[in-house]
Motif scaffolding. Sequence first.
Motif, PDB file in Angstrom:
ATOM      1  N   UNK B  21      63.539   1.448 -35.885  1.00 18.70           N
ATOM      2  CA  UNK B  21      62.124   1.373 -36.228  1.00 18.70           C
ATOM      3  C   UNK B  21      61.903   0.433 -37.408  1.00 18.70           C
ATOM      4  N   UNK B 109      58.474  -4.894 -25.085  1.00 17.17           N
ATOM      5  CA  UNK B 109      58.583  -3.831 -26.075  1.00 17.17           C
ATOM      6  C   UNK B 109      59.938  -3.113 -26.013  1.00 17.17           C
ATOM      7  N   UNK B 145      57.538  14.260 -24.580  1.00 13.46           N
ATOM      8  CA  UNK B 145      56.808  13.175 -25.250  1.00 13.46           C
ATOM      9  C   UNK B 145      57.454  11.823 -24.959  1.00 13.46           C
ATOM     10  N   UNK B 148      57.187  10.942 -21.190  1.00 13.80           N
ATOM     11  CA  UNK B 148      55.820  10.570 -20.827  1.00 13.80           C
ATOM     12  C   UNK B 148      55.570   9.102 -21.165  1.00 13.80           C
ATOM     13  N   UNK B 149      56.027   8.694 -22.346  1.00  8.41           N
ATOM     14  CA  UNK B 149      55.802   7.308 -22.761  1.00  8.41           C
ATOM     15  C   UNK B 149      56.657   6.351 -21.947  1.00  8.41           C
ATOM     16  N   UNK B 152      54.956   6.022 -18.683  1.00 12.93           N
ATOM     17  CA  UNK B 152      53.623   5.447 -18.772  1.00 12.93           C
ATOM     18  C   UNK B 152      53.597   4.018 -19.274  1.00 12.93           C
ATOM     19  N   UNK B 153      54.449   3.689 -20.232  1.00 12.25           N
ATOM     20  CA  UNK B 153      54.361   2.352 -20.819  1.00 12.25           C
ATOM     21  C   UNK B 153      55.141   1.338 -19.997  1.00 12.25           C
ATOM     22  N   UNK B 159      51.737   4.236 -12.723  1.00  8.90           N
ATOM     23  CA  UNK B 159      52.436   4.951 -13.780  1.00  8.90           C
ATOM     24  C   UNK B 159      51.586   6.009 -14.467  1.00  8.90           C
ATOM     25  N   UNK B 160      50.271   5.736 -14.584  1.00  8.78           N
ATOM     26  CA  UNK B 160      49.435   6.682 -15.317  1.00  8.78           C
ATOM     27  C   UNK B 160      49.377   8.008 -14.585  1.00  8.78           C
ATOM     28  N   UNK B 163      52.808   9.735 -14.822  1.00 12.99           N
ATOM     29  CA  UNK B 163      53.122  10.256 -16.148  1.00 12.99           C
ATOM     30  C   UNK B 163      52.326  11.526 -16.419  1.00 12.99           C
TER      31      UNK B 163
END
Lengths: 471, 495
Positions: B21, B109, B145, B148-149, B152-153, B159-160, B163
């Motif tokens: 990070x 990303x 969590x 899900x990301x 989704x991402x 994907x939505x 997810x």
Amino acid sequence: MINNLNILLPEIFLTLSIFSILMIGVFIKNSFNLIFNLSSAIIFLTVVIILNTSNNLEKIFLESFTRDAFSNFFKILILISSLFVLNSSKNYIVDKKLTKFEYPIIILISILGMFFMVSSNDIILFYLGLELQSLSLYILASIDRDNLKSSESGIKYFVLSALSSGLLLYGCSLLYGFTGSTNFDLIANELGKENTGAVFAMVFILVGLAFKVSAVPFHMWTPDVYEGAPTSITSYFAVVPKVAGLAVLIKFMLIPFSKILMEWQTIIIFISIASMILGAVAAIGQKNIKRLLAYSSIGHIGYALAGVATGVISGYESSIVYISIYVVMNLGAFSCLYLLKKDGEYKENISDLSGISKKHPILAISFLVILFSLAGIPPLGGFFAKFYVFTAVVEQQMYALAIIGLLTTVISAFYYLKIIKTIYFDDSVISFDNTKNKFAQLSIFISCSILLTFFLYPSVLSNVVDTLFLN
Amino acid sequence: MDFPILSTLIFLPLVSSLFIFISRGQKNNNSAIYISLFSSLATFILSLFVWYSMDYTSADFQFLEEQSWINDFIKFKLGIDGISILFIVLTTLITPICIISCINSVKDRVKEFLIAILILETFMIGVFCSLDLVVFYLFFEAGLIPMFLIIGVWGGPRRVYSAFKFFLFTLLGSVLMLVAIIAIYWITGTTDVTQIYEIKIPKEYQNLLWLAFFSSFAVKTPMWPVHTWLPDAHVEAPTAGSVILAAILLKMAGYGFLRFSLPMFPLASEFFTPLIFTLSIIAIIYTSLVALMQEDMKKLIAYSSVAHMGYVTLGIFTFTKQGIEGSIFQMISHGLISAALFLCVGVVYDRLHSRMISTYGGLVNYLPKYSFLFIVFALAGLGLPGTSGFLGEFLVLTGTFQKNYLVAMLATFGVVLGAAYMLWLTKRVIFGVTKNDQIKNLKDVNKSEMIMLGILAVLVIFFGFYPVPLMETLNVSVDNLINNYETAVQIESLN
């Protein structure tokens, strides 16, 4: 009998400071900045004063005013959250040209009202405190007086709130009529005997209090006022009066109504379930973030009331833990709103958040943490809040309440996920201005760090809360 | 053990995700990839060390760690036995493979993706280490969590929807488990699993509590009819997401049955065996038939996962040694095989951006190495002797025959169906005529793909011939599990 005025020191200090800065405001032109900073300093000093007072139970003025750990805890919670609300919204206030010197002063007055609410041990003092608070809130709601929506929300809040205050006052007078006293302790003794009339009074008082904490079915004002009022005021509304309202509610259940538990328990259970369900379902269709947070706060009050509904100390403690974590989450959520500025205008629609994770990764991840925490997903702070409440609820074998409550968390998870979806999954549309709002960023940082690290030492908060009910 | 080795194992990936990070260099993601690869390999080696240094001859929990946590009543308690260590090693093995896979497949990303994977690894190891119900719930839910990301991402076009479906299905199942956990606390006065084993929950509560746990594990397993989130999630998730989902997340439920449902509610487990048998048989036969009809490779493998997990639940609820050992073995082997199959799909998907079976055909002529590996995993997936897929199914069926002939026969029928869809898939993708000209220009597997598929292929074949290391680790813990179960049932029948 000579009363020990030291006990009243925080209130006296607050009152005198309000008068003095009011004078400064009147005689010095363009004094918003000065008054604002002074108010922050006053709030901070009051915290220091309260921290230096003892937590032993003391009752003065014919036992109408109490100072104990319970009232001190809530006063500090009210002050700290007001401090954060006030400072993180400063840029917003300046941008929206709400720089009237009365603004921070009225907030201080409402804090004073709440102080008397949480310290009261007498119906009359309680009502006076409540009204002082409410009157300040009416002004605050419509402080952006050239804005139609803000004025509308002020009027709406005033009319409905006045009605509820009327009901509350009616309840208070009935209670006096049926028990012959205005003192909480004496009322509690009186209610130990069969007293049907007092149950009516209890219902009216509950209605009034439910209105103040915006529990269903007395929540109608919340979405409109949240949306209409300037965001800086909305964040104040969402946090501080709720804390005070819940404190008073717990106090009523704890002292005057402790002997008619059976009667009020059913009502609170109903209100709690209704709030949880409405908060979960009605928020789904919302497009405005402030409106959505309004419904979400209704749902959260439902969970906090579920703790109250148990009617035992451990339940009240769980509610207090819940509301404290709720405060942390909401302060973070509203501080995020202050950063959504585009060409000098603050964005309030969920669709404006579309794809901000690409251009504003830090803001996006803060939203992520806060929203998952609001949804109650472990390991974030919001989960522990719910865990404490439902532990207390299941202890009283109220399984239906627990199951309904947890099912509504699944429904409400849906709309929190919808915002996260907008932030992370959708394409980027807007890039916001690079606002330098240090304090808002600080409060987002504090809020997220508390929520993220809460699981390391979850008992810190509950250990503090455990000491509130010792006397 | 004074050194908190399990906490280190759990929090090492989390700490390294913090390093990623704060690491700089947005344009070049190499540093992030190196940090994550290095830390996940370190975690893997640490877990091997734990496996090596634990004592298989004892059924007690080892490497115990205890910290006072929520007030005085709930402790943060960690510990492992012969069953959990296998899942931990599986987790730590699959994670570096996923990280290697994302070098090729994730373009957007990357840093965030690696952070999500490492945080997910922390939660997954936590699930398998926890010896307290609340700690278990915390890790079990927290995994939602990052997953899900990830879906989704970095997922596909739908994907939505996928997810959301994944998140809400799992959450809905789990909240009932939370009520049950709190109820257990008030019934027994503790949420410490080892103490609950001793206390024995009264019979009148067991059925309801079992159902509450079942609601969570059934969704996660997934069992028919709540399996519908899985094909969607698999299809839309990026390759690494599918791999983790199939290899590890699904195993949490099987592990949950073994660690919680069986020992804590033995009477209810016995009572509900017919239900589990029925649902497992439906899962095995029905989803195998559904898998036959799929045109999307990932969807086909997803349905085959549901069928394979049907064997797992079947095996666990036979309460025989063969059945339970078989289902644990099946979970580990399915973890390797399904991971490998999803990686195989990922390899061609990265090149042609299509998962449709009809896009491919005749790959064997142009991608010989790839085709070889694909065939190995497909054969392992259908349970060919000599691969790890065979042993698990064989043991489960042996266990089932001791309990119920009809169920065993129907389950055996599922093996045939499994062969049918796997072989047909191979035929259509690897063999046949090349209709698509693009295939002729495809490059065979590159070095990193070779490494990850190669490791899995070696392991699949190795455990197919020599399952002793796994079985030895399991043996005593499974014996203990069955003994406790049988004693509980006997005591009940005497009353």
